[in-house]
Structures are given as C-alpha cells and as structure tokens.
Design a protein around this motif. Structure first.
Motif, PDB file in Angstrom:
ATOM      1  N   VAL A 654       7.512  55.165 -80.368  1.00 50.23           N
ATOM      2  CA  VAL A 654       8.765  55.802 -79.974  1.00 50.23           C
ATOM      3  C   VAL A 654       9.099  55.354 -78.559  1.00 50.23           C
ATOM      4  O   VAL A 654       8.264  55.455 -77.649  1.00 50.23           O
ATOM      5  CB  VAL A 654       8.664  57.337 -80.057  1.00 50.23           C
ATOM      6  N   ARG A 655      10.325  54.853 -78.405  1.00 49.33           N
ATOM      7  CA  ARG A 655      10.802  54.417 -77.097  1.00 49.33           C
ATOM      8  C   ARG A 655      12.196  55.013 -76.871  1.00 49.33           C
ATOM      9  O   ARG A 655      13.129  54.720 -77.613  1.00 49.33           O
ATOM     10  CB  ARG A 655      10.864  52.897 -77.029  1.00 49.33           C
ATOM     11  N   GLU A 656      12.273  55.881 -75.880  1.00 49.82           N
ATOM     12  CA  GLU A 656      13.524  56.557 -75.534  1.00 49.82           C
ATOM     13  C   GLU A 656      14.109  57.268 -76.753  1.00 49.82           C
ATOM     14  O   GLU A 656      15.267  57.086 -77.133  1.00 49.82           O
ATOM     15  CB  GLU A 656      14.532  55.563 -74.955  1.00 49.82           C
ATOM     16  N   LEU A 657      13.248  58.065 -77.401  1.00 52.65           N
ATOM     17  CA  LEU A 657      13.610  58.904 -78.551  1.00 52.65           C
ATOM     18  C   LEU A 657      14.039  58.085 -79.768  1.00 52.65           C
ATOM     19  O   LEU A 657      14.636  58.628 -80.706  1.00 52.65           O
ATOM     20  CB  LEU A 657      14.721  59.894 -78.185  1.00 52.65           C
ATOM     21  N   GLU A 658      13.728  56.807 -79.802  1.00 56.21           N
ATOM     22  CA  GLU A 658      14.063  55.943 -80.928  1.00 56.21           C
ATOM     23  C   GLU A 658      12.788  55.334 -81.485  1.00 56.21           C
ATOM     24  O   GLU A 658      11.939  54.843 -80.736  1.00 56.21           O
ATOM     25  CB  GLU A 658      15.025  54.838 -80.495  1.00 56.21           C
ATOM     26  N   PRO A 697       5.419  50.282 -70.721  1.00 54.33           N
ATOM     27  CA  PRO A 697       4.925  51.525 -70.101  1.00 54.33           C
ATOM     28  C   PRO A 697       5.935  52.660 -70.311  1.00 54.33           C
ATOM     29  O   PRO A 697       7.139  52.479 -70.155  1.00 54.33           O
ATOM     30  CB  PRO A 697       4.784  51.157 -68.624  1.00 54.33           C
ATOM     31  N   GLY A 698       5.424  53.815 -70.704  1.00 54.20           N
ATOM     32  CA  GLY A 698       6.278  54.966 -70.992  1.00 54.20           C
ATOM     33  C   GLY A 698       6.533  55.185 -72.466  1.00 54.20           C
ATOM     34  O   GLY A 698       7.086  56.231 -72.849  1.00 54.20           O
ATOM     35  N   ASP A 699       6.156  54.201 -73.324  1.00 54.22           N
ATOM     36  CA  ASP A 699       6.289  54.404 -74.768  1.00 54.22           C
ATOM     37  C   ASP A 699       5.332  55.493 -75.236  1.00 54.22           C
ATOM     38  O   ASP A 699       4.332  55.809 -74.579  1.00 54.22           O
ATOM     39  CB  ASP A 699       6.005  53.112 -75.522  1.00 54.22           C
ATOM     40  N   THR A 700       5.653  56.053 -76.407  1.00 54.17           N
ATOM     41  CA  THR A 700       4.817  57.094 -77.000  1.00 54.17           C
ATOM     42  C   THR A 700       4.360  56.630 -78.372  1.00 54.17           C
ATOM     43  O   THR A 700       5.172  56.175 -79.196  1.00 54.17           O
ATOM     44  CB  THR A 700       5.588  58.416 -77.143  1.00 54.17           C
ATOM     45  N   LEU A 701       3.086  56.756 -78.631  1.00 56.14           N
ATOM     46  CA  LEU A 701       2.502  56.485 -79.944  1.00 56.14           C
ATOM     47  C   LEU A 701       2.146  57.821 -80.590  1.00 56.14           C
ATOM     48  O   LEU A 701       1.353  58.589 -80.048  1.00 56.14           O
ATOM     49  CB  LEU A 701       1.262  55.605 -79.819  1.00 56.14           C
ATOM     50  N   VAL A 702       2.780  58.091 -81.736  1.00 50.63           N
ATOM     51  CA  VAL A 702       2.572  59.346 -82.455  1.00 50.63           C
ATOM     52  C   VAL A 702       1.652  59.075 -83.628  1.00 50.63           C
ATOM     53  O   VAL A 702       1.932  58.214 -84.475  1.00 50.63           O
ATOM     54  CB  VAL A 702       3.904  59.947 -82.943  1.00 50.63           C
TER      55      VAL A 702
END
Length: 719
Positions: A654-658, A697-702
């Motif tokens: 997920v990057r910037e809610l996408e 940097p700042g990405d989210t892995l769910v």
C-alpha cells in the motif's frame, strides 16, 4: 421427291430462314391442281409433291427477339364494382339510410319509385317487405347483401356473457327472517383468540394447535347461555396468514378484536383493524389477559385510540370489555356486547331459493375426499344440491357440522363441511347453487375459458416484449452490417451464443409443497413470493392440498429437489419410495419452522465467501538491492508495527492509500536467517515473488489470510 422440294424452298427463305407468305409467292406460284407441280426434274413425273402458299399454312414463327419482347398493351380495365350494402328484414328507414350513406329525404324520394313503399313514411318505421329494401338499394346505384341484424350479434354476445352464474337479486322485505350473527375473532398472534373461543364454547381447541398458535381459519356454531346461536370464525394471528384474516373480515357481521393488556396494539392488530374498516363491519374490542400483573388497561386504550379506534369511554361508539379468557372473567359482558351489536345490525337473510355461501376453508381428506367448509349466506342448503365455486363444482353428497355430526340441511349463517366436490374449491370462493349438473358444467367451462383468455393475453404481451427486444438487437446488427459494407464481412465477437441458454446457472433449490388445507398452502405461497434473492434461485415445482403422492416424489427426483409438507401425512409406501429415490421429505407443523428450514437449505446451497483477515502490518524503512547472479532484486527492509508477519500468507503493498501489488513472499529473513514469522516490533527483510515490484520508504505491507465463510441468505419473509 418431296424432300428435294423442301430443301429448295428453305434455300429461298433468306438468312433468317423465314419469309412471309406473299414474299414466298413471288418465288414460286402454285395453284391448287391446275398449276404444274414442282417436281424433282424427272419427265412425266406425277404431281406427288407440291407446295401450298396460302397464308394459313405459311404462318411465321416468332424469332428469339420476338419471344422475349414485352407486350406493352395494357389490359382493358375492369369496370368499377358498385359498393355492397348490408340489409336485413325489418330494418327501419333510418337504418336503411345509414347503411346506404344517404339522407332520409333522398330515401323517401326513392320510395316514390318503389312499389309497396307507401306504409314506410316515418324514420323509425320498420320495413317488413324485404323487396322494398332491395329495390331501394338498387335505385341508389348500390348492391345489397342480406345479413343478420346488429341486435342479433349483440344478443349472441349477451348470451355468451350470461353463461356465468350470478347472485340472485336482493330479496323483498317480507322474505327476510332473523339469522344468527357471524362473528370473526381477530387480533395479533398469541393474544388469546383461540383461548377465548374455547371459553365461549367450552372446548380445548388450543391444546390441538401446533406451537400454541392458530394456523387455520375455523368456523364454529356456539349456543350462548341466553339460548341464541352465534357463528364464530377463528382467524390466525400470525403475519403469514393475512389472506385468511381478510377473508374472515369479508364474510362476517361483527369483528371481535382481541388485544392483550400487556402488549397493546401490535402489527397484526393494526392489520385486522384495516380489514374490518375495508369490510365496513362494526368492531367490539376484547382486552384480554387483564389478570396478568403487567397488564395496563389505560395504556392499551391509548394505543387503541392511536390506532383509530375511539372507545365508548373516550366518547366513541366502539364497545370495549376487559376479560380474561383463561379464567373466564367478564365473558358474559363480552357476550352481551356481541348480542347487543347484532340486535342493532338486525341481521336477517332469505332462507328460501337457490343457496349462496362462501368457502371458509377447503382440504382433501383421505377418507371423504374433497371437503370444503362453507358458511351459508342465503337459502337453505340440502343434500343433492348442485353447487359451483370458482372453477369447481359438485353435488352435495353429505354435510357435517363443526362437531363432525351429519346434518340434513343448513340454514343461513350455519357453517357446514360439504363433501361431493369434483374439484377442490379455493378458500374465499363464492358458492352458488345452480339448477342442474349440466348448468354447473356450463358455468365452470365458461369461467375456465375466461381464465384461459386472460392467460392468452398475458402470453401475447410477453411474446410481444420478447419480439421487441429481438428486433432491437437485430436492427442494431443490421445497421452495423450495412455500415461495414457488403464486401467486408462482420466478425462475431467472442464465441457463438447458444440458441437456448440457461439464464440461471447458479445454485438452485427446487421444492414440492403439500399442505393440509387450501388456506395454509396459500399462506405459504404468499411467503415464498417475498423471496427475490439472485444468489440462489428458488423453484416451486408444484404445490397442492392433501397427502404426498408418488408423483410428487418423481417430480422432486427429476429436479433434484425436496418435498416440504405442512400438517399433512406421508403414506408408508410414498415414504419408502422417497427413501429409494433419495428425495428428502421435510415435515413441519408450524409455518415459521418450515420457513426457517427452507432458509437453511438455501444458505447451504450458497457458495462460500472469501473474507480477508488482517494478521499484521509492517512499514518499509528502506529498499535494498541484492545481487542474485546477474540480476538486482529489490528487498524491503521493514519493521512490524501491528500483529504478526507470517511468511506463507498473502501481502498487500500500500502506497498513499492505494494498493500497488498483491501477492506472496519468496523470502523472509531476520538478520541473515530465514524465518517463518516476525513478531510486533521486529525488523526483517521481505522479498516478494514478483521481482519487478519496487519499494519506497513509507510504504506499508499488510499481511493477511483468506478465510472461507459460509454465506447466509438475506431473505426476510417479514416475521
């Protein structure tokens, strides 16, 4: 020789091989018997061969161009035929003028030249002499055609309409006599309606009801302590039996509205009030269960006022009596209120003539056949009477009262069970007595024809709608084909569609429904009509009244369905056949149990639904590129912030809610060791199976896993 002569003649005919007779005569001139014959050149040869040159024998043959020539000479036009006028005997002068399209003055002027036309000097004069009509039409320059008068067609149509049976005209005042009032007990479920009826007739009907609720409409004749008789109709209070309550309100004189003192006005109470107002019958309110500690009479009266019922205590005209049906409290006051209301209505009926009645309920009895419970409204019903109800008819073989005892006659307001029906009538049908069996068959045939015509109109409308849809698609395709041109072939998009396709390829539940009485089957059908879910198709293969038959089992087996029964029996041989055919039979005695079981079967046929369950989350701190062979592969340096990260599950980037990517991991390492999970707060390196995905940097892995959850139908029948 003859053939030499023919050859010489044809050589003289020119390049087309043909000459007219006069041209040929200039070449050879022969006269009959006096002219020397053209011979083959031998001396003294008899004239055996000669050529005759008359125009008849030298007819010219048509050439190729003449054969294909078009004759442009038009055919002679036919004379215009005179218009035809329809005439008939005994038509009036005005009708004759209208048929001829002439004025009355012109017709009277024609009469001056027509014999025997002197008596017809008025526009409404009927012309009995057909010769006068014919001569007048001829005088007007028209032709005539004898036909039936229009009133004959109207009479035929009127005769066609009168094949049905109708109620008799209203009786005269001197023909009316007093009859027992018909009282319907209505109200919400579990408010004590059947208990009240048991208290009035000293019975225990409520003990025989499955689930403690009434699921049938019953008709009972009760003898009061005052000696008067009252016919009571007990209606169900459950939400599914609204049609029964409506029928009870339409054939009653008085409605006793039972309201529990601890509940007040409920949903079915309001529905019963509406039915009573639509039927325009008076209401007597019985506030039941006043012996309970939580009973509140004042609150109950306020809820009745809010529902539109103004009681006598509030200045209205509606009587209200507080009772306890279980302990018999104030029942005498309630009976007195009912009798008083009946005296005010002055209920009377005509006990003579053809019978008129209403079907309260109908069923199929294993020992007696088709049975219908009816309430007589007019006339006196006796054995041997021929009855018509809807599209069913029968001859009364026997009658029984509400206690099962045979009766010889049934006067107005008496409920009886009638046997002898050829077909089972439907609850709510109007019963009419006719003169003979032949007349009954005629009425039933006419009504069936009317129903078929209605179905035919509906079918034609459906066919027309389908045709319009087809033409719409066809015209669009034709326009596209014309746009592409003749030489360019239009290619079909995708595979060729089947001519007959099954629109419902999803899960399907097929059932066969059997009930004990017609009213119960009707109530269940009304409940099934509320199902509209596209997730699973519900098919009602067949329904009927009576015990389960072998044909029901075969029907259910053909469609891989099941049989649902309501308060009916299953014979042993049918039960064994269903077991052999592997057809489930689901027996029920309470309607909401049947609906709950059907909802469960629908839910069991729904496909499982995949639901995502989040296990953990990690933030990407930095991206590292590692070398494997000659390739640079990105690896995400992460820190687990929620839950737990597991290697063999699914991940979202997920990057910037996408959502950038969804997939699985190919490697999970802590320091340099390969691990299977990372707890909260731990750091790790994650490498995806798709090596083309880059991290920032700042990405989210769910981290999530997919669970299969059983679906439940969203069908809400309303109770």
């Amino acid at each position: 020789m003859t053939f030499l002569l023919r050859g010489w003649v044809w050589r003289q005919l020119g390049h087309k091989g043909r000459l007219k007779a006069e041209e040929l005569s200039r070449v050879v001139c022969l006269q009959r018997w006096t002219t020397p014959s053209i011979t083959c050149g031998l001396p003294n040869t008899p004239p055996t061969a000669f050529l005759h040159l008359s125009p008849v024998l030298t007819k010219k043959r048509r050439g190729r161009d003449e054969k294909h020539a078009v004759h442009m000479n038009p055919k002679p036009q036919e004379k215009n035929k005179k218009p035809v006028v329809g005439i008939w005997k005994n038509m009036t002068v005005q009708e004759l003028a209208n048929a001829m399209g002439r004025d009355l003055d012109m017709v009277f002027e024609m009469f001056l030249y027509v014999d025997d036309s002197d008596p017809y000097h008025h526009p409404n004069a009927s012309i009995s002499n057909l010769r006068v009509i014919q001569d007048t039409v001829k005088r007007g320059g028209l032709r005539f055609q004898i036909q039936n008068p229009p009133d004959t067609v109207q009479k035929a149509e009127k005769k066609e309409e009168t094949k049905d049976a109708f109620k008799r005209p209203l009786p005269r005042e001197e023909e009316l006599t007093r009859r027992p009032p018909v009282v319907t007990i209505m109200g919400h479920v579990d408010h004590g309606k059947t208990t009240l009826l048991d208290a009035l007739r000293s019975s225990s009907i409520v003990d025989t009801e499955f689930g403690g609720i009434t699921q049938h409409i019953g008709a009972f004749s009760v003898a009061l302590e005052s000696g008067e008789r009252v016919t009571f109709l007990d209606t169900p209070g459950h939400a599914a039996f609204g049609a029964m309550r409506a029928r009870g309100a339409m054939i009653t004189d008085i409605v006793v509205l039972v309201v529990a003192a601890d509940d007040g006005v409920m949903e079915q109470t309001r529905e019963s009030i509406t039915y009573a107002h639509e039927a325009k019958v008076p209401i007597v309110v019985a506030i039941n269960k006043i012996d309970k500690p939580e009973a509140d009479l004042e609150r109950t009266r306020r809820t009745l006022l809010n529902a539109g019922l103004q009681l006598e205590e509030d200045g209205g005209e509606i009587q209200a009596v507080g009772i306890s049906a279980l302990h018999g409290t104030n029942l005498s006051q309630l009976v007195e209120a009912i009798v008083t209301q009946a005296e005010l209505l002055i209920v009377r009926a005509d006990p003579h003539g053809l019978v008129e009645a209403s079907v309260v309920e109908s069923k199929v009895d294993s020992g007696r056949g088709k049975v219908a419970t009816c309430v007589v409204e007019r006339g006196t019903l006796t054995r041997g009477a021929v009855l018509v109800a809807g599209t069913a008819w029968g001859k009364v073989r026997n009658m029984f009262d509400d206690g099962g005892r045979p009766v010889q006659s049934a006067p107005p307001s008496m409920p009886v069970q009638i046997i002898g029906w050829r077909d089972l009538p439907s609850a709510g049908d109007q019963v009419l007595e006719v003169e003979s069996e032949q007349r009954a068959k005629e009425v039933v045939t006419w009504r069936q024809d009317q129903e078929n015509q209605v179905k035919l109109v509906e079918t034609e409308a459906a066919i027309k709608e389908k045709l319009e849809e087809h033409l719409k698609v066809y015209k669009a395709q034709l326009q596209e084909k014309r746009r592409l041109g003749i030489r360019r072939k239009r290619r079909s998009k995708g595979p060729r569609q089947k001519q007959f396709s099954d629109e419902s390829l999803g899960p399907r539940v097929s059932i066969v429904l059997k009930g004990d009485v017609d009213g119960s089957v009707e109530a269940i059908l009304n409940v099934l009509d509320t199902y509209h879910s596209p997730e699973c198709h519900l098919d009602l293969l067949s329904y009927g009244v009576g015990a389960v038959t072998p044909s029901d089992v075969i029907m259910a087996e053909s469609f891989k369905g099941s049989i649902y029964t309501f308060n009916t029996t299953v014979p042993k041989d049918v039960y064994h056949l269903a077991k052999v055919k592997d057809v489930p039979i689901r027996e029920h005695n309470v309607i909401y149990h049947l609906v709950d079981r059907l909802k469960q079967e629908i839910s069991d046929n729904l496909p499982v639904r995949e639901v995502e369950e989040v296990i953990g989350e990690a933030n990407v701190i930095e991206e590292f590129l590692i070398t494997e062979g000659k390739k640079k592969i990105p690896v995400a340096g992460c820190r687990c912030t929620k839950g737990v990260l597991k290697r063999h599950t699914h991940y979202k980037l997920v990057r910037e809610l996408e959502i950038i990517h969804q997939g699985k991991l190919s490697s999970m390492r802590h320091v340099k060791a390969e691990v299977n999970s990372i707890p909260r707060g731990g750091e790790c390196g994650l490498k995806l199976e798709d090596e083309e995905v880059r991290f920032q940097p700042g990405d989210t892995l769910v981290c999530y896993q997919i669970n299969e959850v059983k679906q439940l139908t969203e069908w809400d029948p309303g109770f």
